[in-house]
Design a protein around this motif. Sequence first.
Motif, PDB file in Angstrom:
ATOM      1  N   LEU A 240      48.479 -38.378  60.593  1.00 36.77           N
ATOM      2  CA  LEU A 240      48.865 -39.780  60.732  1.00 36.77           C
ATOM      3  C   LEU A 240      49.493 -40.042  62.091  1.00 36.77           C
ATOM      4  CD1 LEU A 240      50.452 -40.421  57.218  1.00 36.77           C
ATOM      5  CD2 LEU A 240      48.203 -41.155  58.023  1.00 36.77           C
ATOM      6  N   GLU A 241      49.175 -41.204  62.647  1.00 42.79           N
ATOM      7  CA  GLU A 241      49.757 -41.617  63.918  1.00 42.79           C
ATOM      8  C   GLU A 241      49.875 -43.134  63.926  1.00 42.79           C
ATOM      9  OE1 GLU A 241      47.093 -40.433  67.080  1.00 42.79           O
ATOM     10  OE2 GLU A 241      45.364 -40.986  65.920  1.00 42.79           O
ATOM     11  N   ASN A 242      50.675 -43.655  64.828  1.00 41.15           N
ATOM     12  CA  ASN A 242      50.757 -45.103  64.990  1.00 41.15           C
ATOM     13  C   ASN A 242      49.499 -45.564  65.699  1.00 41.15           C
ATOM     14  OD1 ASN A 242      53.177 -46.069  63.844  1.00 41.15           O
ATOM     15  ND2 ASN A 242      54.347 -45.097  65.481  1.00 41.15           N
ATOM     16  N   VAL A 243      48.753 -46.418  65.017  1.00 37.86           N
ATOM     17  CA  VAL A 243      47.511 -46.928  65.588  1.00 37.86           C
ATOM     18  C   VAL A 243      47.526 -48.451  65.559  1.00 37.86           C
ATOM     19  CG1 VAL A 243      46.123 -44.883  65.060  1.00 37.86           C
ATOM     20  CG2 VAL A 243      46.321 -46.688  63.360  1.00 37.86           C
ATOM     21  N   SER A 244      46.848 -49.035  66.511  1.00 33.63           N
ATOM     22  CA  SER A 244      46.781 -50.485  66.629  1.00 33.63           C
ATOM     23  C   SER A 244      45.561 -51.019  65.898  1.00 33.63           C
ATOM     24  CB  SER A 244      46.695 -50.869  68.113  1.00 33.63           C
ATOM     25  OG  SER A 244      46.249 -52.188  68.260  1.00 33.63           O
ATOM     26  N   ILE A 245      45.793 -51.997  65.030  1.00 37.77           N
ATOM     27  CA  ILE A 245      44.678 -52.636  64.327  1.00 37.77           C
ATOM     28  C   ILE A 245      43.713 -53.261  65.337  1.00 37.77           C
ATOM     29  CG2 ILE A 245      44.084 -54.599  62.818  1.00 37.77           C
ATOM     30  CD1 ILE A 245      45.041 -52.088  61.341  1.00 37.77           C
ATOM     31  N   LYS A 246      44.239 -53.853  66.375  1.00 36.16           N
ATOM     32  CA  LYS A 246      43.401 -54.475  67.411  1.00 36.16           C
ATOM     33  C   LYS A 246      42.498 -53.417  68.070  1.00 36.16           C
ATOM     34  CE  LYS A 246      42.526 -57.862  70.484  1.00 36.16           C
ATOM     35  NZ  LYS A 246      41.178 -58.346  70.324  1.00 36.16           N
ATOM     36  N   ASP A 247      43.081 -52.261  68.424  1.00 37.62           N
ATOM     37  CA  ASP A 247      42.288 -51.190  69.039  1.00 37.62           C
ATOM     38  C   ASP A 247      41.218 -50.667  68.082  1.00 37.62           C
ATOM     39  OD1 ASP A 247      43.853 -51.422  71.305  1.00 37.62           O
ATOM     40  OD2 ASP A 247      45.033 -49.594  70.920  1.00 37.62           O
ATOM     41  N   ILE A 248      41.592 -50.499  66.820  1.00 37.29           N
ATOM     42  CA  ILE A 248      40.646 -49.968  65.827  1.00 37.29           C
ATOM     43  C   ILE A 248      39.477 -50.928  65.642  1.00 37.29           C
ATOM     44  CG2 ILE A 248      40.359 -49.478  63.357  1.00 37.29           C
ATOM     45  CD1 ILE A 248      43.243 -48.324  63.450  1.00 37.29           C
ATOM     46  N   THR A 249      39.766 -52.209  65.506  1.00 38.32           N
ATOM     47  CA  THR A 249      38.683 -53.175  65.307  1.00 38.32           C
ATOM     48  C   THR A 249      37.837 -53.334  66.571  1.00 38.32           C
ATOM     49  OG1 THR A 249      40.244 -54.997  65.715  1.00 38.32           O
ATOM     50  CG2 THR A 249      39.785 -54.431  63.411  1.00 38.32           C
TER      51      THR A 249
ATOM     52  N   LYS B 207      54.060 -60.157  53.269  1.00 37.82           N
ATOM     53  CA  LYS B 207      55.036 -59.342  52.531  1.00 37.82           C
ATOM     54  C   LYS B 207      55.079 -57.895  53.035  1.00 37.82           C
ATOM     55  CE  LYS B 207      54.708 -62.099  48.345  1.00 37.82           C
ATOM     56  NZ  LYS B 207      54.364 -62.154  46.942  1.00 37.82           N
ATOM     57  N   ASN B 208      55.311 -57.714  54.311  1.00 34.56           N
ATOM     58  CA  ASN B 208      55.429 -56.403  54.954  1.00 34.56           C
ATOM     59  C   ASN B 208      54.155 -55.554  54.876  1.00 34.56           C
ATOM     60  OD1 ASN B 208      57.971 -56.818  55.925  1.00 34.56           O
ATOM     61  ND2 ASN B 208      58.992 -55.793  54.220  1.00 34.56           N
ATOM     62  N   LYS B 209      53.040 -56.171  54.592  1.00 31.25           N
ATOM     63  CA  LYS B 209      51.753 -55.472  54.610  1.00 31.25           C
ATOM     64  C   LYS B 209      50.818 -56.260  55.510  1.00 31.25           C
ATOM     65  CE  LYS B 209      52.006 -53.157  50.256  1.00 31.25           C
ATOM     66  NZ  LYS B 209      51.200 -52.221  49.542  1.00 31.25           N
ATOM     67  N   ILE B 210      49.852 -55.549  56.066  1.00 25.62           N
ATOM     68  CA  ILE B 210      48.875 -56.234  56.915  1.00 25.62           C
ATOM     69  C   ILE B 210      47.651 -56.562  56.065  1.00 25.62           C
ATOM     70  CG2 ILE B 210      47.877 -54.078  57.773  1.00 25.62           C
ATOM     71  CD1 ILE B 210      47.473 -55.663  60.451  1.00 25.62           C
ATOM     72  N   GLU B 211      47.180 -57.778  56.215  1.00 31.80           N
ATOM     73  CA  GLU B 211      45.979 -58.225  55.518  1.00 31.80           C
ATOM     74  C   GLU B 211      44.930 -58.513  56.580  1.00 31.80           C
ATOM     75  OE1 GLU B 211      45.067 -62.311  53.402  1.00 31.80           O
ATOM     76  OE2 GLU B 211      46.409 -61.075  52.152  1.00 31.80           O
ATOM     77  N   ILE B 212      43.781 -57.902  56.429  1.00 34.40           N
ATOM     78  CA  ILE B 212      42.708 -58.062  57.408  1.00 34.40           C
ATOM     79  C   ILE B 212      41.483 -58.593  56.683  1.00 34.40           C
ATOM     80  CG2 ILE B 212      41.281 -56.913  59.146  1.00 34.40           C
ATOM     81  CD1 ILE B 212      43.582 -54.700  59.026  1.00 34.40           C
ATOM     82  N   SER B 213      40.856 -59.605  57.268  1.00 33.93           N
ATOM     83  CA  SER B 213      39.664 -60.168  56.639  1.00 33.93           C
ATOM     84  C   SER B 213      38.492 -60.125  57.615  1.00 33.93           C
ATOM     85  CB  SER B 213      39.920 -61.613  56.192  1.00 33.93           C
ATOM     86  OG  SER B 213      40.237 -62.420  57.303  1.00 33.93           O
TER      87      SER B 213
END
Length: 180
Positions: A54-63, A126-132
């Motif tokens: 596990l590592e800190n990853v960016s949702i923007k980078d992943i997408t 609510k402290n979770k990321i929601e991606i659509s």
Amino acid sequence: FFIDNDWNHYENLNVNEAKRVLESNLEEVINLQTLSDNLLELAQSGKKINKNALENVSIKDITDLAIKKIEPIARSKQIKIENHTKDIKILGVQDRLQEVFVILIDNAIKYSPKKSTVGIKSKIVKNKIEISVTDHGMGIDRKDLPHIFERFYRSDESRSLDGYGLGLSIAKKITEAHGG
């Protein structure tokens, strides 16, 4: 082309016929490779994630990486991909999460009409990321919704398209392994 094992059939092929036989065989080999890769992926995706991976990853980078991987398919259908994800960091395995978005974006492209748009958005709920991932395709029939994450499930409308019905099942397993 040839169902029996009588190799004499192959001796009389001209160059063009031989090319067609080889191309057909190669296509079948690629299809079998894809199926076996998907089955292996499905078997691996259900495993617990090694905490050391596990590592800190960016949702923007992943997408962004997923879009780059899938862009040739979008281009062939003249589909525009709009990425409106935020640079939110999460704890995860980058290549596994990238695979989730490749699957979702690929599905969106596959079921969208030519010259349309696929959109990706993120927000914190609510402290979770929601991606659509949204598209302007045919949609999923209500009767199919309970089954779309089942292995090998394909709705009647999707049967004419390529695939084995494993993608969403793989995406779900990876997402669950990440606590989603």
